[in-house]
Structures are given as C-alpha cells and as structure tokens.
Design an enzyme around this catalytic site. Structure first.
Site, short mmCIF file in Angstrom:
data_model
loop_
_atom_site.label_atom_id
_atom_site.label_comp_id
_atom_site.label_asym_id
_atom_site.label_seq_id
_atom_site.Cartn_x
_atom_site.Cartn_y
_atom_site.Cartn_z
CG MET A 33 28.22 -34.87 -49.21
SD MET A 33 28.42 -36.43 -48.54
CE MET A 33 26.78 -36.86 -49.46
N GLY A 39 17.04 -28.98 -55.59
CA GLY A 39 17.37 -28.20 -54.42
C GLY A 39 18.90 -27.96 -53.64
CG HIS A 40 22.45 -29.93 -54.07
ND1 HIS A 40 22.18 -30.99 -54.74
CD2 HIS A 40 22.97 -30.26 -52.62
CE1 HIS A 40 22.70 -31.75 -54.00
NE2 HIS A 40 22.90 -31.36 -53.07
CD GLN A 64 29.40 -36.77 -44.53
OE1 GLN A 64 29.19 -35.68 -44.96
NE2 GLN A 64 27.56 -36.52 -45.42
N GLY A 150 20.74 -26.78 -46.40
CA GLY A 150 19.30 -27.07 -46.03
C GLY A 150 18.82 -27.38 -44.82
CD GLN A 156 24.23 -32.17 -43.06
OE1 GLN A 156 25.18 -32.92 -43.10
NE2 GLN A 156 24.30 -31.28 -44.52
O1 PAF Z 1 24.84 -32.80 -46.34
C1 PAF Z 1 25.39 -32.65 -47.18
O2 PAF Z 1 25.49 -33.02 -48.32
C2 PAF Z 1 26.62 -33.37 -46.34
O3 PAF Z 1 26.45 -33.94 -44.99
C3 PAF Z 1 28.31 -32.18 -46.24
C4 PAF Z 1 27.44 -30.64 -45.68
C5 PAF Z 1 28.62 -31.95 -47.60
C6 PAF Z 1 28.91 -32.39 -45.51
O4 PAF Z 1 29.30 -33.25 -46.15
#
Ligand code: PAF
Length: 288
Positions: A33, A39-40, A64, A150, A156
C-alpha cells in the site's frame, strides 16, 4: 526521481508483464500500500532473488479499511516509494487509481469465511475480504509466478495462503521475515504516526512477545497462563490499549489450550492512537 517505470492502468501493466514473459522472464509480485520502508525493500529483494521481473504494486485499498480507520490519512509517498523500489531492484511499479481497480458496478468479492473471524477479525470486520479481493485482482492482472508478503501480517499471510490453495491460484507464495528496527519494533508504515514518547514505548511489544515465547520454549505449555502473562506485561505499556493478545494454532489461527503444536503469539495494541500488530511463532514443541 528514479527511472523505474510506473504503470497506472491495468492495460499498461499487462502489456509490460507480457513483454517480460515473452522474453522468458519469471515474474515476481510484491503487493503493497506504499509508504515503503526497509521491510518492503526486503520483500522486493526477496522477490528479485527468485524471479527476474518484479512488479511492486502500490495501492491504498479502500475495501480493507473500516469506516473509522485511517484510509484517508494513510501516508501516500509515491515519489519516495519509486526510489525505494528502484534501489531494491523492482522493475515496474503498478500504482492504479481506485476507479481503475474498482469499477462502480463491481459485485464479486473473495469471501474468506471463518479464517477472517479470529485475531484482527472482530475489530476489523470485512478487512480480510477486502485484502483477499484486492490481492486476487492483483494476481489476475500481474499473473506472477511468485508473490512475496511479510510475516508481520501473520493472519493476512495465512489467509492468502488458504485463498491460493482453495481457489487454485497458480502462484508460489513466499513469506519473508519481519524486519525490525534496532530496538526490536517491527517496521510498519504506521510507525510514523507514533509520537516520540510512544515510539520509545513501542519496542516493549516485541520484548514481551519474545519473553512469552521463551517461557513456552522452556516448558510452560499452559496457554491460559502464557496468555495471562502476555496480557499482563503488555498492559503495563503506558497509554496503550490492548486490542487482542492471543496464542493460537499457527496454521488455522484457532484458539489452543496447550502448546502441543506449532503456535503463533499474535498481538494488536493501540499505542496512543496508533494500532500496531506484531507476532512471533513457537515453531516446535520440544522443551529446551
Ligand atoms: O499488506 C498490505 O500492505 C496490504 O494488506 C496488501 C497485501 C497490499 C493488500 O492491500
């Protein structure tokens, strides 16, 4: 500004991925997002290690977020994100608008059943339906060979794993380890909401998780006693409010009474107004 290409339309990303695939490249995907941090970047590097053409998606997904959550104030930092993606080795950014992703007449969503009812489920109704729907749409658009998520978002990750299995999605799922600040705080785009004093208190979450995991590894099997210690220690963080702190089956995320299988210790806690999540796993049941 980095030179990484940014596709805003589904058509453009499909074309770029098709060209990469025609050249024999293996496609990786890292859904995000935005508001990217180290981390990303590590997810992108993990994707690049096992594929050749990495698409990072940046989309603050409205479905979400609950009505009282931080959708409008969620940080949007596309320019810096492009730099992070380029430095980490991504090949393409897909940054669509909400209109591009959700036509006004959309009816179909991905229902995640009872898996979405545990842990974050009660306080974030509809959250995992929104996550699975957008992730499924991104999978359909990018059609990656491998997708990386992650471990910090433990629920998730487990729900997406089930979705991939149950709906026969032809993608390999990789879960990359949580990246932490030097003091143990799990990296999160939401950490930037913390005031300096809250930031100084937040590392206590991981310290407590580790302490409870150590107690389990040293032979405490009774989940009620472990959870009581977990909650007791977390509640001492000043100006915090516990959402949940639970020890559950590592795969199904359902409650357990004994540490007699792989388990997940998961926490969501408000530090000030910021809701932080973190987790550790208890991988084995042998006493050390
Ligand atoms: O983990 C996230 O940043 C979000 O939940 C994702 C997986 C990109 C879905 O919008």
């Amino acid at each position: 500004m980095s030179a990484i290409p940014v596709a805003n339309s589904i058509l453009a990303v499909r074309k770029a991925v098709a060209a990469a695939r025609t050249s024999g490249l293996r496609i990786g995907c890292v859904p995000t997002m935005g508001a990217l941090h180290e981390g990303h970047a590590s997810l992108i590097r993990s994707a690049k290690a096992v594929s050749d053409f990495v698409v990072t998606t940046i989309f603050v997904n409205p479905t979400q977020f609950g009505p009282n959550e931080d959708f409008t104030k969620y940080p949007r930092t596309l320019e810096a994100d492009c730099e992070t993606c380029a430095a980490a080795g991504a090949d393409l950014i897909f940054a669509p608008t909400a209109e591009e992703m959700y036509p006004p007449n959309a009816f179909a969503f991905v229902d995640v059943g009872t898996l979405g009812e545990h842990l974050c489920g009660p306080s974030r109704p509809g959250h995992f339906r929104g996550v699975c729907t957008i992730v499924m749409k991104l999978f359909q658009i990018v059609q990656p060979d491998v997708a990386v998520f992650g471990a910090k978002d433990a629920q998730q990750a487990r729900i997406i794993r089930r979705m991939i299995l149950d709906l026969n999605v032809p993608v390999q799922l990789m879960i990359a380890p949580t990246i932490r600040e030097r003091d143990g705080l799990a990296m999160s785009s939401r950490n930037r909401y913390l005031t300096p004093i809250e930031r100084s208190r937040a590392p206590e979450i991981y310290r407590v998780l580790c302490e409870v995991r150590d107690r389990a590894l040293h032979g405490e099997r009774d989940v009620a006693r472990l959870e009581s210690a977990l909650r007791g220690m977390l509640e001492t963080i000043p100006e915090s409010r516990l959402d949940y702190a639970a020890i559950v089956d590592d795969e199904t995320m359902t409650p357990i009474t004994q540490i007699d299988r792989p388990a997940l210790i998961a926490v969501a806690i408000y530090v000030g107004k910021t809701r932080l999540i973190d987790n550790v796993t208890i991988p084995q049941t042998t006493t050390i």
